[in-house]
Design a protein around this motif. Sequence first.
Motif, PDB file in Angstrom:
ATOM      1  N   GLY A 175       0.798  -1.219   0.000  1.00 20.33           N
ATOM      2  CA  GLY A 175       0.000   0.000   0.000  1.00 20.33           C
ATOM      3  C   GLY A 175       0.831   1.270   0.000  1.00 20.33           C
ATOM      4  O   GLY A 175       2.058   1.246   0.115  1.00 20.33           O
ATOM      5  N   ILE A 176       0.139   2.389  -0.135  1.00 24.23           N
ATOM      6  CA  ILE A 176       0.771   3.709  -0.199  1.00 24.23           C
ATOM      7  C   ILE A 176       0.132   4.594   0.862  1.00 24.23           C
ATOM      8  O   ILE A 176      -1.098   4.620   0.995  1.00 24.23           O
ATOM      9  CB  ILE A 176       0.579   4.344  -1.593  1.00 24.23           C
ATOM     10  N   PRO A 177       0.922   5.322   1.656  1.00 22.94           N
ATOM     11  CA  PRO A 177       0.332   6.237   2.647  1.00 22.94           C
ATOM     12  C   PRO A 177      -0.600   7.248   1.979  1.00 22.94           C
ATOM     13  O   PRO A 177      -0.320   7.742   0.897  1.00 22.94           O
ATOM     14  CB  PRO A 177       1.551   6.935   3.264  1.00 22.94           C
ATOM     15  N   THR A 210      -2.869  -2.771   3.119  1.00 31.08           N
ATOM     16  CA  THR A 210      -4.076  -3.401   2.573  1.00 31.08           C
ATOM     17  C   THR A 210      -4.043  -3.523   1.058  1.00 31.08           C
ATOM     18  O   THR A 210      -4.861  -4.238   0.483  1.00 31.08           O
ATOM     19  CB  THR A 210      -5.339  -2.611   2.978  1.00 31.08           C
ATOM     20  N   GLY A 211      -3.153  -2.835   0.369  1.00 33.10           N
ATOM     21  CA  GLY A 211      -3.062  -2.961  -1.076  1.00 33.10           C
ATOM     22  C   GLY A 211      -3.378  -1.677  -1.812  1.00 33.10           C
ATOM     23  O   GLY A 211      -3.740  -0.663  -1.212  1.00 33.10           O
ATOM     24  N   THR A 212      -3.238  -1.740  -3.140  1.00 29.05           N
ATOM     25  CA  THR A 212      -3.417  -0.577  -4.000  1.00 29.05           C
ATOM     26  C   THR A 212      -4.274  -0.955  -5.200  1.00 29.05           C
ATOM     27  O   THR A 212      -4.162  -2.069  -5.720  1.00 29.05           O
ATOM     28  CB  THR A 212      -2.053  -0.048  -4.485  1.00 29.05           C
ATOM     29  N   THR A 213      -5.118  -0.017  -5.639  1.00 29.37           N
ATOM     30  CA  THR A 213      -5.967  -0.235  -6.803  1.00 29.37           C
ATOM     31  C   THR A 213      -5.809   0.933  -7.773  1.00 29.37           C
ATOM     32  O   THR A 213      -6.008   2.091  -7.391  1.00 29.37           O
ATOM     33  CB  THR A 213      -7.448  -0.356  -6.398  1.00 29.37           C
ATOM     34  N   PHE A 214      -5.413   0.616  -9.016  1.00 32.76           N
ATOM     35  CA  PHE A 214      -5.355   1.602 -10.094  1.00 32.76           C
ATOM     36  C   PHE A 214      -6.538   1.355 -11.018  1.00 32.76           C
ATOM     37  O   PHE A 214      -6.773   0.220 -11.436  1.00 32.76           O
ATOM     38  CB  PHE A 214      -4.044   1.482 -10.881  1.00 32.76           C
ATOM     39  N   THR A 215      -7.260   2.426 -11.344  1.00 33.43           N
ATOM     40  CA  THR A 215      -8.421   2.311 -12.222  1.00 33.43           C
ATOM     41  C   THR A 215      -8.240   3.235 -13.417  1.00 33.43           C
ATOM     42  O   THR A 215      -8.113   4.457 -13.259  1.00 33.43           O
ATOM     43  CB  THR A 215      -9.718   2.674 -11.479  1.00 33.43           C
ATOM     44  N   ILE A 216      -8.203   2.640 -14.609  1.00 32.47           N
ATOM     45  CA  ILE A 216      -8.083   3.392 -15.855  1.00 32.47           C
ATOM     46  C   ILE A 216      -9.460   3.448 -16.504  1.00 32.47           C
ATOM     47  O   ILE A 216     -10.129   2.417 -16.657  1.00 32.47           O
ATOM     48  CB  ILE A 216      -7.085   2.720 -16.818  1.00 32.47           C
ATOM     49  N   THR A 217      -9.873   4.635 -16.888  1.00 28.62           N
ATOM     50  CA  THR A 217     -11.158   4.810 -17.568  1.00 28.62           C
ATOM     51  C   THR A 217     -10.897   5.408 -18.945  1.00 28.62           C
ATOM     52  O   THR A 217     -10.312   6.489 -19.054  1.00 28.62           O
ATOM     53  CB  THR A 217     -12.086   5.731 -16.757  1.00 28.62           C
ATOM     54  N   LEU A 218     -11.337   4.686 -19.994  1.00 27.89           N
ATOM     55  CA  LEU A 218     -11.153   5.144 -21.374  1.00 27.89           C
ATOM     56  C   LEU A 218     -12.516   5.302 -22.034  1.00 27.89           C
ATOM     57  O   LEU A 218     -13.383   4.423 -21.889  1.00 27.89           O
ATOM     58  CB  LEU A 218     -10.310   4.140 -22.173  1.00 27.89           C
ATOM     59  N   PRO A 219     -12.729   6.387 -22.761  1.00 23.53           N
ATOM     60  CA  PRO A 219     -14.023   6.562 -23.441  1.00 23.53           C
ATOM     61  C   PRO A 219     -14.140   5.613 -24.635  1.00 23.53           C
ATOM     62  O   PRO A 219     -13.158   5.364 -25.355  1.00 23.53           O
ATOM     63  CB  PRO A 219     -13.983   8.025 -23.887  1.00 23.53           C
TER      64      PRO A 219
END
Length: 704
Positions: free
Chosen positions: A344-346, A397-406
């Motif tokens: 995780g990241i602070p 607890t971990g990290t989540t990256f979410t990419i949204t493309l049209p």
Amino acid sequence: GISSFYPEQIQDNPIIPNIILTSFKKFNEEVQLDTAISYKSQITLSPNENVFSFEFTALNFINAEENKFAYKMDGFNKDWITTDASNRIASYTNLDPGDYTFRVKGSNNDGVWNETGTSIKITILPPWWRTVWAYGVYILALGFAFYRYRNFELNRAKLNQKYEMEHFEATKLKEMDQVKSRFFANISHEFRTPLTLILGPLGKMLGKLKGSEWDQDLNLMQRQAKQLLDLVTQLLDLSKLEAGKMKILVSQRNIVPLLKGLTQSFASLADRDNKTLSFITELEDIQVHVDRDAMTKIINNLLSNAFKFTESGAAIQVDVQNLQPAKPDGNGHLSITIRDDGIGIPEERLNQIFDRFYQVDNSETREREGTGIGLALTRELVELHHGSIEVSSAESTGTTFTITLPLGADHLKPEEVSDSAEDLADEALEDQLVDETDVTSSSQTVVDESQPILLIVEDNPDVRNYIKSDLNDHYNCHEAVDGEAGLEQALDLIPDLIISDVMMPKMDGVEFCRRIKTEERTSHIPVILLTAKADLESKLEGLETGADDYLTKPFEVEELQVRIKNLIEQRELLRERFKQDLSLVPADLNLPSMDEQFLEKAIGIISDHFSDQKFNVDVFSRKIFMSRQHLHRKLKSITGRTAVEFIRFIRLKSAALLLRKEQGTISEIAYEVGFSSLPHFSRAFHDEFGCSPSAYLAKHKAGD
């Protein structure tokens, strides 16, 4: 009724009367004092007791009604106030705080005055706001107010100066940023040419020498060269983005096979590190306009980070969803989520992770290597697709990256869309599997106990194996992945020499070396530090912690071998010197202070137990607070003798010194140093010194 007198017999009263105070009143009420008012020399009044009066009299009782008086209050009255016997009271109201003296004098009936009279000192205390402490507080308050005002003015001046400097430097920084971008672009181009010339011949050599003894080394070289080429490419891409010269050329494609192939390319890495990798999608066909090369870089960067910051046994998941449009006539969006169960990241650093060259942990002991380029490049590439990238994370607890493309093509410019039709049959990645095979050999090598023990502490497995492969033939090599593990192994193994990197996770090489050199069990072990820092300050820092040698990366293995050989040979010379010198602790051994103290302590313990027939290695190890194994290895390293041999050697050395000084007969000296049998002593003495005790004594007497 007729009175007659003789005028010549009538005389004036010559007696000077005493003047005394008879009463003291406050607010017209008499005050009961601890002693009579006539005996008081001072009265102290509070600030609100400023209405008071004194009554006085003259001790003249002849025609007392003719007595006269005069009084005044020093500090209040300027002149004397006269009165007669009918008014013997002096009253005062609303006197200011301060010190006063009330004086009164008087005369008898014939006008003979007592000029001295009587007096009493009066002190009226000031109110609390006029005390010395109050004035001190006022001064402090004024000083503090002045200080705050001064600070305010200075801070305002600094802020104005800072604003002016920032305004002045803004243009300069922009120019420097442009220069930096051009530098990165130029140097990246310069790097790519020699790297291409390295990778080409390497590929040919791998084809010809596959399966040979050079196969492992060539694979290592090719892997590192490809990694360097990838870093150079990222720098070049970042420079193009900063200069606004990087363009994307998108085409419509089914993105699911592309994302699945990119995910599966990390399958071998997941198996090796015991991590779970999964790909989830609701649909098998999602048409999106993307640049294939840019999308490959985006997914590879995010998955690389996920693997880098998750521990063994953790899970990594790629989830692809087609989000329905908010409006009926909209095209909707594609959502790509990469989730890990990592460290995780602070929260306070989440807004900085997309900055160029930023790393959450900038310390030299960070556990995961990185350049701080990947996420910055990823965001720029996503934004070129008119999309967005978001991150959510919490420590542990971990990290989540979410990419949204049209979806659709309404958001794209005509020049961003490719005119040529791509062969969709070749959409799947052809050869994208990343070769992450660990080159560490799993086979167990035969350990030669006679060889010196080397401990290699290095977090990079390729560098660790590279060093080990060239030293295995001559040394018994052991490995540790960081400073903490290295310290544990050093205490357990007591190696003959340690090779340690400086920049390592958990505990860096400098701290590791300091701990080794300040621990009594390991202080004698030579340490060679390896580092990429070539500056003098870094070298001095390493040497000041007690490091015996310092080697800068990249280094030649031959040089490392020579330095190891020299340090081990120096230890051998020290052992020989200890054997040959008759002194219990030779003066010129040049040992570290802790090792010298250890030897003195060990010799002292043995000397104190010369007469103890039960003294053995077990007792020795308990007295010196070391295990038998550690005691044996440390003594062997410093003196070349085992613990048993060391005890006998100290007894014999002490005996030789006593013989030289002629401090007893041979029998007496033998028993004094702990030998219960004279023949045993003679044999041991002859084995150590090459002659019998009597011959040794005779040589000494002859001056030999």
